[in-house]
Design a protein around this motif. Structure first.
Motif, PDB file in Angstrom:
ATOM      1  N   MET A 267      13.753 -17.793  47.159  1.00 42.60           N
ATOM      2  CA  MET A 267      14.656 -17.635  48.294  1.00 42.60           C
ATOM      3  C   MET A 267      13.939 -17.807  49.631  1.00 42.60           C
ATOM      4  O   MET A 267      14.585 -17.888  50.676  1.00 42.60           O
ATOM      5  CB  MET A 267      15.321 -16.255  48.259  1.00 42.60           C
ATOM      6  CG  MET A 267      16.236 -16.028  47.078  1.00 42.60           C
ATOM      7  SD  MET A 267      17.079 -14.450  47.217  1.00 42.60           S
ATOM      8  CE  MET A 267      18.044 -14.464  45.718  1.00 42.60           C
ATOM      9  N   ASP A 268      12.618 -17.847  49.604  1.00 42.82           N
ATOM     10  CA  ASP A 268      11.839 -17.864  50.846  1.00 42.82           C
ATOM     11  C   ASP A 268      11.591 -19.274  51.361  1.00 42.82           C
ATOM     12  O   ASP A 268      11.724 -20.265  50.642  1.00 42.82           O
ATOM     13  CB  ASP A 268      10.508 -17.147  50.627  1.00 42.82           C
ATOM     14  CG  ASP A 268      10.686 -15.649  50.480  1.00 42.82           C
ATOM     15  OD1 ASP A 268      11.355 -15.051  51.333  1.00 42.82           O
ATOM     16  OD2 ASP A 268      10.170 -15.086  49.494  1.00 42.82           O
TER      17      ASP A 268
ATOM     18  N   THR B 237      21.717 -18.819  57.605  1.00 42.94           N
ATOM     19  CA  THR B 237      22.688 -18.888  56.514  1.00 42.94           C
ATOM     20  C   THR B 237      24.093 -18.721  57.056  1.00 42.94           C
ATOM     21  O   THR B 237      24.352 -17.813  57.861  1.00 42.94           O
ATOM     22  CB  THR B 237      22.416 -17.791  55.462  1.00 42.94           C
ATOM     23  OG1 THR B 237      21.064 -17.885  55.001  1.00 42.94           O
ATOM     24  CG2 THR B 237      23.364 -17.937  54.279  1.00 42.94           C
TER      25      THR B 237
ATOM     26  N   ASP C 190      20.309 -25.724  51.446  1.00 45.84           N
ATOM     27  CA  ASP C 190      20.605 -25.189  50.120  1.00 45.84           C
ATOM     28  C   ASP C 190      22.048 -24.686  50.107  1.00 45.84           C
ATOM     29  O   ASP C 190      22.509 -24.054  51.063  1.00 45.84           O
ATOM     30  CB  ASP C 190      19.657 -24.036  49.771  1.00 45.84           C
ATOM     31  CG  ASP C 190      19.898 -23.513  48.372  1.00 45.84           C
ATOM     32  OD1 ASP C 190      19.623 -24.260  47.413  1.00 45.84           O
ATOM     33  OD2 ASP C 190      20.373 -22.371  48.237  1.00 45.84           O
TER      34      ASP C 190
ATOM     35  N   TYR D 118      24.844 -22.588  47.598  1.00 45.01           N
ATOM     36  CA  TYR D 118      24.992 -21.748  46.407  1.00 45.01           C
ATOM     37  C   TYR D 118      26.314 -20.997  46.494  1.00 45.01           C
ATOM     38  O   TYR D 118      26.725 -20.567  47.585  1.00 45.01           O
ATOM     39  CB  TYR D 118      23.838 -20.739  46.312  1.00 45.01           C
ATOM     40  CG  TYR D 118      23.975 -19.775  45.165  1.00 45.01           C
ATOM     41  CD1 TYR D 118      23.617 -20.150  43.876  1.00 45.01           C
ATOM     42  CD2 TYR D 118      24.487 -18.483  45.368  1.00 45.01           C
ATOM     43  CE1 TYR D 118      23.756 -19.271  42.814  1.00 45.01           C
ATOM     44  CE2 TYR D 118      24.620 -17.604  44.308  1.00 45.01           C
ATOM     45  CZ  TYR D 118      24.255 -17.996  43.036  1.00 45.01           C
ATOM     46  OH  TYR D 118      24.408 -17.130  41.986  1.00 45.01           O
TER      47      TYR D 118
ATOM     48  N   HIS E 256      18.255  -7.585  53.228  1.00 40.60           N
ATOM     49  CA  HIS E 256      18.180  -8.418  52.023  1.00 40.60           C
ATOM     50  C   HIS E 256      16.913  -8.029  51.264  1.00 40.60           C
ATOM     51  O   HIS E 256      15.801  -8.165  51.773  1.00 40.60           O
ATOM     52  CB  HIS E 256      18.144  -9.890  52.434  1.00 40.60           C
ATOM     53  CG  HIS E 256      17.882 -10.834  51.289  1.00 40.60           C
ATOM     54  ND1 HIS E 256      18.857 -11.622  50.738  1.00 40.60           N
ATOM     55  CD2 HIS E 256      16.732 -11.119  50.606  1.00 40.60           C
ATOM     56  CE1 HIS E 256      18.345 -12.351  49.778  1.00 40.60           C
ATOM     57  NE2 HIS E 256      17.053 -12.067  49.678  1.00 40.60           N
TER      58      HIS E 256
ATOM     59  N   TYR F 219      14.950  -8.604  47.472  1.00 39.50           N
ATOM     60  CA  TYR F 219      14.876  -9.268  46.174  1.00 39.50           C
ATOM     61  C   TYR F 219      13.524  -8.988  45.543  1.00 39.50           C
ATOM     62  O   TYR F 219      12.481  -9.090  46.206  1.00 39.50           O
ATOM     63  CB  TYR F 219      15.068 -10.786  46.332  1.00 39.50           C
ATOM     64  CG  TYR F 219      14.902 -11.533  45.022  1.00 39.50           C
ATOM     65  CD1 TYR F 219      15.918 -11.524  44.073  1.00 39.50           C
ATOM     66  CD2 TYR F 219      13.724 -12.221  44.736  1.00 39.50           C
ATOM     67  CE1 TYR F 219      15.760 -12.197  42.864  1.00 39.50           C
ATOM     68  CE2 TYR F 219      13.568 -12.896  43.531  1.00 39.50           C
ATOM     69  CZ  TYR F 219      14.593 -12.875  42.594  1.00 39.50           C
ATOM     70  OH  TYR F 219      14.441 -13.526  41.397  1.00 39.50           O
TER      71      TYR F 219
END
Length: 231
Positions: free
Chosen positions: A36-37, A45, A80, A82, A209, A211
């Motif tokens: 994700m980095d 985003t 990206d 998604y 966020h 992860y």
């Protein structure tokens, strides 16, 4: 399972009882070691979310478009895309009975489809809504997850919404598997009255966020600036 998922989407599109849609803009520094980095620098985003209820359940979907000037960590792509789509069918409403007892409000057959550039996953399982003090929404879903990258696994997903002081609220989700954990939590302030918006709702705040990937012991821990418009 795919046929049942498709049927639930048709129901969701035709029997709309309540719906809400929002657009979000997020900006944060995602330098790190996970997929994700970014290679370096910040990531922007734009997220579109939609939620609706219908006679036999509910439906949530979102799409993320991310941009970074120097590219993502592993793909080196600057862009990206998604998305996920998550329909649930109410066992109470389909069966004509109630499972409500104590903190349990309603039970569901739960499904999800995830799609990225080279990644996709089908999920199926069961879910419920809980009545917890301080939360106006608290959902729990347990899925079996079949994916084309990585081992098949189970996923526990939580989603929640809590009104706080006047014009403040907290919301977010947490997804846990044997492989990783992803949690995104938002603290937002309603600007609608302040700037005199007559239609929709504009909020400003931050998203935390987090992860963590278990096998490689890598994580990212990022606070992002955020704007959200709901209509």
């Amino acid at each position: 399972m795919k046929h049942l998922l498709f049927a639930s989407l048709l129901l969701g599109s035709g029997l709309n009882a309540f719906s809400t849609t929002n657009i979000q803009y997020l900006y944060g520094d995602f330098e790190g070691a996970t997929f994700m980095d970014t290679t370096q620098g910040a990531k922007q985003t734009v997220t579109a979310e939609h939620y609706r209820t219908f006679d036999y359940g509910d439906l949530f979907m979102f799409a993320d478009y991310a941009y970074t000037h120097d590219g993502l960590q592993f793909t080196h792509k600057k862009n990206d895309l998604y998305g996920e789509i998550s329909p649930r069918l109410s066992l109470d409403k389909i069966g004509g009975f109630s499972t409500s007892t104590g903190i349990l409000k309603e039970t569901y057959a739960a499904f999800q489809y995830n799609r990225g550039d080279k990644y996709h996953a089908w999920l199926y399982g069961a879910g419920c809504d809980l009545a917890l003090p301080g939360f106006s929404v608290f959902g729990v879903n347990l899925y079996r997850k079949h994916q084309n990258i990585g081992d098949h696994t189970y996923q526990l997903s939580l989603n929640y919404y809590a009104p706080l002081a006047d014009r403040w609220h907290f919301e977010g989700f947490t997804d846990w598997t044997a492989r990783d954990i992803l949690s995104q939590n938002q603290l937002l302030f309603d600007l609608t009255q302040t700037i005199g918006i007559k239609e929709g709702k504009l909020e400003v705040g931050t998203e935390w966020h987090y992860y963590h990937e278990n096998s490689y012991h890598t994580d990212n821990d990022v606070f992002q600036a955020m704007l959200k418009y709901t209509f």
